[in-house]
Structures are given as structure tokens and as C-alpha cells.
Design an enzyme around this catalytic site. Structure first.
Site, PDB file in Angstrom:
ATOM      1  N   ARG A  51       8.025  -4.994  -0.646  1.00  0.00           N
ATOM      2  CA  ARG A  51       6.784  -5.042  -1.247  1.00  0.00           C
ATOM      3  C   ARG A  51       6.232  -4.375  -1.816  1.00  0.00           C
ATOM      4  NH1 ARG A  51       6.738  -0.899  -2.914  1.00  0.00           N
ATOM      5  NH2 ARG A  51       7.465   1.347  -2.264  1.00  0.00           N
ATOM      6  N   GLU A  57      -0.432   6.375  -2.149  1.00  0.00           N
ATOM      7  CA  GLU A  57       0.232   6.372  -2.722  1.00  0.00           C
ATOM      8  C   GLU A  57       1.054   7.374  -2.507  1.00  0.00           C
ATOM      9  OE1 GLU A  57       3.537   4.083  -3.246  1.00  0.00           O
ATOM     10  OE2 GLU A  57       2.216   3.472  -4.922  1.00  0.00           O
ATOM     11  N   HIS A  58       2.740   7.311  -2.082  1.00  0.00           N
ATOM     12  CA  HIS A  58       2.866   8.846  -0.997  1.00  0.00           C
ATOM     13  C   HIS A  58       2.373   9.480  -0.492  1.00  0.00           C
ATOM     14  CE1 HIS A  58       6.633   9.283  -4.140  1.00  0.00           C
ATOM     15  NE2 HIS A  58       6.060   9.016  -4.927  1.00  0.00           N
ATOM     16  N   SER A 169      13.851  -1.705  -2.313  1.00  0.00           N
ATOM     17  CA  SER A 169      15.332  -2.831  -1.959  1.00  0.00           C
ATOM     18  C   SER A 169      15.849  -2.391  -1.226  1.00  0.00           C
ATOM     19  CB  SER A 169      15.799  -2.485  -3.240  1.00  0.00           C
ATOM     20  OG  SER A 169      15.682  -1.224  -3.655  1.00  0.00           O
ATOM     21  N   ASP A 214       7.246   1.659   3.625  1.00  0.00           N
ATOM     22  CA  ASP A 214       7.881   0.244   3.078  1.00  0.00           C
ATOM     23  C   ASP A 214       8.800  -0.282   4.432  1.00  0.00           C
ATOM     24  OD1 ASP A 214       7.608   1.961   0.682  1.00  0.00           O
ATOM     25  OD2 ASP A 214      10.193   2.793   0.568  1.00  0.00           O
ATOM     26  N   SER A 260      14.309   4.025 -11.484  1.00  0.00           N
ATOM     27  CA  SER A 260      14.618   5.350 -10.844  1.00  0.00           C
ATOM     28  C   SER A 260      14.645   4.950  -8.893  1.00  0.00           C
ATOM     29  CB  SER A 260      13.003   5.886 -10.848  1.00  0.00           C
ATOM     30  OG  SER A 260      13.014   7.470 -10.127  1.00  0.00           O
ATOM     31  N   LYS A 262      15.675   6.026  -5.760  1.00  0.00           N
ATOM     32  CA  LYS A 262      14.725   7.694  -5.085  1.00  0.00           C
ATOM     33  C   LYS A 262      15.717   8.216  -4.356  1.00  0.00           C
ATOM     34  CE  LYS A 262      12.482   5.022  -1.344  1.00  0.00           C
ATOM     35  NZ  LYS A 262      10.919   5.283  -0.760  1.00  0.00           N
TER      36      LYS A 262
END
Length: 517
Positions: A51, A57-58, A169, A214, A260, A262
Site C-alpha cells: 500500500r 502518517e503514524h 511488504s 497497512d 529502514s 521497522k
């Protein structure tokens, strides 16, 4: 929301027409590779996409609304379950292969008939994601039948969502895995909502305080539409059609090639932000004298829960009591009120030490660490709770404004629609960079180049600290912006970057279809 995940015999509706030919080849290769490895065709293929988040965001793990869309990149899992549907008191065997066998080694796992697949969250192994989805699915099936025993499975995984690229992913993998396991164990109709809810919890088994955006985008998305996802009072998703403007609304996604992950950097990045937001809610509640009720936030309470507590018509336990909010206050005004209180209640811009936070919450330091920092350990000397709360409340207000613009009946003919949407995206990037501190110089550079080349709005998407950027652009500026990135970013970063990598770096994206079998 409660409809089942679609089952289809054709992939024609899953991908943009320009990608269809290559995707058909990819699916054919997956089937052939499965036959070569296991000696027979797969019974089915479970598919779940990545997506891109347009705005919000966050803030999903603080239970505020977000606005993502699915993309064409996805995870495919070809599956062949054992034929014995009545397998009892026998270990199930999971044979897990990946088409990228050079990077992802084959693995086999025995699962006790009434147990679960072992996950070592301290090791970053690709099979952990399949095991997480497996365990979540099996847990759901055991709630329906306590003596349920899973079937053995042969699986072959193929994914083209860049790992660590900010396009989710891991969520796509866990959603596809859970879907595959449910289907393999006899669940013909898998409800979208139950798949999302179990995937949210399942991904936390690999060490991430996942919020839910997500997984929702990967499952609920409808081709051609953005998706509004809200989490309070319960999970809810709604397709938001994009206005039919002329020229059409166009999004570009550009990779920074700064990885990056997570799951690796969580203790000092993603998971730390979850803890900071949770502590912000607890500290503000303590100052206001309101009681936070447990909610679906990763650590049991959230800033959205704080908003509910402040505006629920109750009374403050402070002496003298603090004046609380009127329950009839419009939602947008509630958010504005919460934002205005941050500076007063969390005034230390330099952040707070663990000892200071414990004292403010009337807890001992061991109690604080046990409650908030044990399940998902974090690394921090000072916790920037005020800045994080400020971003969350202001970003929630931007989501409202963005959604209102998309749903305005006159939006398609408004010449200022795209610049106004873009301005909100730019504000989000500024906040992510300066207040939430989840951007990085490479992301900032990509956004700056795009804006200079004519983009309406540019921002990071996903967890941040690398990964991808999303850009709202004029259709006629697509080639100019792509060229600017190549000349000023990609070839500066890697002068001999191949044509193939340059082609992968930038895609023009449209809202994609969610999970299917």
C-alpha cells in the site's frame, strides 16, 4: 466490510493494463516453480498487495483515521495443503520456499497438533512472517473448534513489494499468509474484517507495534478508489472514490533506496514512537484527571482514547476539578482542543526522562518499564511525548481536510483541488520531518526535487526513516519530475545505476485491488 475476500479465476482485474502481461508471466512462473519443487500444481494462490498512504502518517496506532490505497505490487503464496482434512494428534509440517531462493533460504517447521509455529522475534527471518500469519489463522480456527489441528502445507512465496521500502511488504506477507492458511484449512469464505483483525495482531508477533492501516489497505482496498480506515469505536473501512478531474489525479511513488526495516530499527524508531504516543496519552490524562479506558491501541490505550475520555461528559478527578469537554462538541473542534492542550500539559520540548515520566504517572521506574517497554523494548534517553502528540492531533485534522476535499460534490471542477490536496501532503511531510522526526535527508531531498519540478504535494509514506515517497503531480509533469529525480538524486547517489533499477525507482501509481484468492 463483512464481505468475503474475493475468489477469482482471472488476474485481469488485479493489475493496471500496462502491467498485465508481465504479471501473467510472473503467475505462470510461480505455478511452474511450484510444480518443479513439489511435484504438483498448487491448489490455489493467495494474494495480498502492498500500500501507499496518501495521508494520515503514524496515527493509526493512536486510533485515528487514515487514507491509504493499495498498489499493484503484492505478495503471492502458492499453496498445496495435505489432503487429510481430519488430521488429528499429528504434527503439521510447513514446507516454506521462496522464489528468491538466493536471498531467502528454504525452511521446514513442525507444528504440534494443538500448538503453534515457533517464532524467534530476535531473528529477522523471512519465514517469521508466514508463521505469524499461520499462528493468527490457527488461533481464529481454534476459537471455533478448540480441538482443531492444522493441516500440513507446501507453500511457495513470491513478492515484489520492496522490503523496507515503506510500502508495507510485511503486512502484505502476513495478510497473504493468514489468508492462505485459512483457505488451506477449509475456510472457503474468509471475511475481510476478520482477516484484517487477526493480521494486525499477528504482525506484532514479529516485533512490531502495528497499528492496522497497512493490513486494512492490503485487504479492504477496491481498485480505483482510495480507502478511509478508522479504528474507533471499531475497525471500519470505506472506499473513497477519487474525483474525476481533468487532467486525472495522478500519484507517483519514488524509492529513496534507503532501507529502514521497522522490525530491525523498531526499538529506536517505530516502536519508540508507539510508546511515546501512549505515554503522551497517559500523561495528559493524569494531568486532566480523566481515566483512560483500555482500547485497541497496541499498548492498551491511545490518544484517541484520551479524546473520548475528555469529551465523554464525565468529571475530572483533580482537586479542584479540571473543566472537561462537552460531548456535543463537533469532532473537528474536539481535535483542535486536544491539539491546543498539548503545549500546556506536555510543555517540556526537550522531552522527558524515564524517571520524570514515572513520577508524573505515580509509578515506580520498574513498573513503567514493565508496562510500556517490555513487550516491545525501546531505546531512548528522553521521550519526546509533546512533539509526538502534536503531530498526531494535527495530522488527524489534515486527514479530515483531505477527505472533505475528495468528497466535495464540486471537487471535480474545482481548479484549486489538486493544489489544496498537495498543500496538505506538504504539511504532513514538514510535520514528519520536524515534529515526529521520522524522515531522513534522502526523503527530504526527493520531496524537494519533486516540488521544484512541479509536484503539488510530496511526502514520505510508510514508517519513514527511509523507504518511499508519494507525490501528487500534474499528469503533464510526470516525465519532468522523473527526469529531475534521475539527474539530481538517483545518478548522484549511484552514478552507474542500471536502467532496470532506475525503472524500478519510480512508478506512476493508481489505487489497486485488495486481497484475493
Amino acid at each position: 466490510m463483512d464481505e468475503p475476500v474475493p475468489v477469482t479465476n482471472s488476474i485481469d482485474a488485479l493489475y493496471p493494463s500496462a502491467n498485465l502481461s508481465s504479471q501473467k508471466t510472473r503467475w505462470q512462473n510461480l505455478t511452474k516453480n511450484f510444480e518443479d519443487k513439489y511435484g504438483g500444481k498448487p491448489a490455489f494462490v493467495a494474494r495480498s498487495p502492498g500500500r501507499v498512504n496518501l495521508i494520515g502518517e503514524h496515527i493509526d496506532y493512536s486510533l485515528y483515521e487514515v487514507l491509504p490505497m493499495a498498489i499493484a505490487a503484492d505478495v503471492l503464496i502458492a499453496v498445496s495443503p495435505s489432503m487429510d482434512e481430519n488430521q488429528k494428534d499429528v504434527d503439521a509440517v510447513l514446507s516454506m520456499l521462496n522464489t528468491n531462493h538466493g536471498k531467502h533460504r528454504p525452511s521446514e517447521c513442525a507444528v504440534p497438533s494443538l500448538g503453534e509455529a515457533h517464532i524467534d522475534a530476535t531473528k529477522h527471518e523471512w519465514t517469521n512472517y508466514f508463521k505469524a500469519g499461520f499462528n493468527g489463522a490457527i488461533d481464529l480456527l481454534r476459537k471455533e473448534d478448540a480441538k482443531f489441528s492444522p493441516r500440513s502445507m507446501n507453500v511457495l512465496v513470491d513478492g515484489d513489494v520492496p522490503a523496507g521500502g515503506g510500502l508495507s511488504s510485511s503486512a502484505a506477507f502476513v495478510c497473504a499468509s493468514a489468508l492462505a492458511v485459512l483457505r488451506a484449512n477449509g475456510r472457503e469464505n474468509v471475511k475481510k474484517k476478520e482477516l484484517v483483525e487477526l493480521a494486525i495482531v499477528s504482525e506484532r508477533a514479529v516485533g512490531v507495534n502495528s497499528g492496522g492501516m497497512d493490513q486494512s489497505a492490503s485487504v479492504f482496498s477496491v481498485k480505483g478508489d482510495a480507502l478511509s480506515v478508522s479504528f474507533s469505536p471499531e475497525l471500519h473501512a470505506e472506499a473513497i472514490p477519487l474525483p474525476k478531474t481533468e487532467p486525472p489525479i495522478t500519484f507517483m511513488v519514488a524509492q529513496s533506496f534507503v532501507t529502514s526495516d521497522k522490525h530491525v530499527t523498531g526499538p529506536r524508531c517505530y516502536n519508540l514512537r508507539v510508546v511515546e504516543c501512549t505515554l503522551a496519552a497517559e500523561m495528559m490524562a493524569k494531568s486532566l484527571g480523566v481515566e483512560l479506558k483500555r482500547d485497541s491501541g497496541p499498548l492498551g490505550c491511545s490518544l484517541r482514547g484520551l479524546q473520548h475520555a475528555f469529551f465523554d461528559g464525565g468529571t475530572s478527578s483533580k482537586d479542584p476539578p479540571v473543566s472537561l469537554g462537552d460531548p456535543q462538541t463537533p469532532y473537528k473542534e474536539q481535535l483542535e482542543t486536544m491539539l491546543s492542550m498539548v503545549a500546556e500539559l506536555l510543555e517540556n520540548e526537550g522531552g522527558y526522562t524515564r524517571e520524570e515520566i514515572a513520577a508524573s504517572l505515580s509509578m515506580t521506574l520498574p513498573e513503567l518499564e514493565e508496562k510500556y517497554m517490555t513487550k516491545f523494548p525501546v531505546q531512548a534517553v528522553r521521550f519526546m511525548v509533546g512533539k509526538r502528540a502534536r503531530h498526531v492531533f494535527s495530522e488527524a485534522l489534515r486527514v479530515i481536510a483531505f477527505k472533505d476535499l475528495l468528497q466535495d460534490p464540486n471537487s471535480a471542477t474545482d481548479p484549486n483541488l489538486l493544489p489544496r490536496l498537495g498543500s496538505l501532503m506538504n504539511e504532513t511531510q514538514d510535520s514528519c520531518r520536524d515534529i515526529y522526526e521520522c524522515s531522513c535527508p534522502e526523503i527530504d531531498r526527493l520531496c524537494s526535487i519533486a516540488r521544484e519540478a512541479g509536484a503539488y504535494g510530496s511526502r514520505l509514506t510508510g514508517a519513514g526513516w527511509g523507504g518511499c515517497t508519494v507525490h501528487l503531480v500534474p499528469r503533464h509533469k510526470v516525465n519532468d519530475i522523473r527526469k529531475a529525480w534521475i539527474d539530481k538524486y538517483y545518478l548522484v547517489m549511484e552514478p552507474d545505476m542500471s536502467k532496470e533499477k532506475l525503472q524500478e525507482a519510480v512508478v506512476v501509481s493508481e489505487p489497486g485491488q485488495g486481497a484475493v484468492v
